[in-house]
Motif scaffolding. Structure first.
Motif, mmCIF file in Angstrom:
data_model
loop_
_atom_site.group_PDB
_atom_site.id
_atom_site.type_symbol
_atom_site.label_atom_id
_atom_site.label_comp_id
_atom_site.label_asym_id
_atom_site.label_seq_id
_atom_site.Cartn_x
_atom_site.Cartn_y
_atom_site.Cartn_z
ATOM 1 N N LEU A 189 7.945 -5.413 -6.220
ATOM 2 C CA LEU A 189 7.252 -4.761 -5.098
ATOM 3 C C LEU A 189 8.140 -4.656 -3.870
ATOM 4 N N LYS A 222 9.189 -0.808 -2.963
ATOM 5 C CA LYS A 222 8.274 -0.370 -1.905
ATOM 6 C C LYS A 222 7.178 0.532 -2.471
ATOM 7 N N THR A 223 6.818 0.310 -3.729
ATOM 8 C CA THR A 223 5.788 1.098 -4.394
ATOM 9 C C THR A 223 4.742 0.166 -4.978
ATOM 10 N N VAL A 224 3.482 0.524 -4.811
ATOM 11 C CA VAL A 224 2.396 -0.302 -5.328
ATOM 12 C C VAL A 224 1.693 0.471 -6.443
ATOM 13 N N ILE A 238 -1.493 -7.625 -5.840
ATOM 14 C CA ILE A 238 -1.859 -6.205 -5.933
ATOM 15 C C ILE A 238 -3.372 -6.121 -6.161
ATOM 16 N N ASP A 274 2.905 5.240 -11.043
ATOM 17 C CA ASP A 274 1.892 4.306 -10.532
ATOM 18 C C ASP A 274 1.200 3.528 -11.641
#
Length: 239
Positions: free
Chosen positions: A134, A138-140, A160, A84
């Motif tokens: 993104l 599919k991850t922020v 974001i 992350d």
């Protein structure tokens, strides 16, 4: 009584290797060698010749361009979720004698998030890079570390908004150091000819780097020296 619906014949999907003169194992081995090691197309041609496989370096180039995206796409379902915390930066390469920017990002674990070859270093290119990353992963991220380029705040605030945008001297050293791996690989090549081929090769380098570092579930239990080889063998059956 004849059914009103016509029966349809079922055809098994053809292999991506259909129509190629050489067996899949030879093609994938050549692609793997080129992406993994500091070899030119002529180097791969010579190594194949030593093994009794006579193939022109132009054919090797075509194999790399054709099969690198297919192999990477087949592996995407086995890719581990990135961290992350993203480190984003641009480096540059020459394509047909003209400088091009390469947007790259890695996470805190060293996984390459994505790469993008761009003719410009501006807000549109930065937006395109983050949108691709993104949508693909599919991850922020919760934190994005960049240099002090003026284009990033607006792009990140739009795409974001919840992420902390970190700009501090030396904070982006991880991705800047990672650029050197790409530059080292590109040195042995005889030049990049088009933006499309540059994107394929640079993305392929990132894919193999992630495989080697264990960021895929493929060949996860293998010794790191064998991980890429075994993973490519598994992917050969998937395309």
């Amino acid at each position: 009584m004849r059914s009103s619906s016509r029966s349809r014949s079922w055809f098994a999907p053809s292999s991506a290797f259909a129509g190629f003169r050489f067996p899949p194992e030879v093609i994938v081995m050549a692609v793997r060698w080129y992406l993994r090691f500091n070899l030119s197309y002529r180097d791969v041609e010579e190594l194949l010749a030593e093994r009794g496989v006579k193939v022109d370096h132009v054919t090797v180039y075509r194999w790399v361009q054709r099969f690198t995206p297919l192999l990477a796409d087949a592996a995407r379902f086995a890719r581990r979720s990135p961290g992350d915390r993203w480190f984003v930066d641009e480096t540059y390469v020459k394509v047909n004698g003209v400088w091009r920017y390469v947007y790259r990002a890695i996470d805190q674990h060293g996984q390459v998030i994505d790469v993008l070859v761009s003719a410009r270093r501006d807000g549109a290119a930065a937006r395109r890079f983050f949108t691709r990353a993104l949508a693909t992963l599919k991850t922020v991220p919760v934190e994005v570390v960049t240099d002090a380029a003026a284009v990033y705040p607006a792009v990140l605030a739009d795409l974001i908004p919840a992420a902390w945008h970190h700009v501090e001297q030396y904070a982006n050293n991880p991705v800047e150091a990672d650029h050197s791996r790409l530059k080292h690989r590109l040195r042995s090549m005889r030049g990049l000819r088009t933006d499309r081929t540059a994107q394929t090769i640079i993305a392929g380098h990132a894919f193999v780097q992630n495989l080697h570092r264990g960021h895929y579930e493929l060949a996860a239990d293998e010794h790191p020296r064998l991980r890429v080889t075994v993973a490519f063998a598994e992917l050969t059956t998937a395309i």
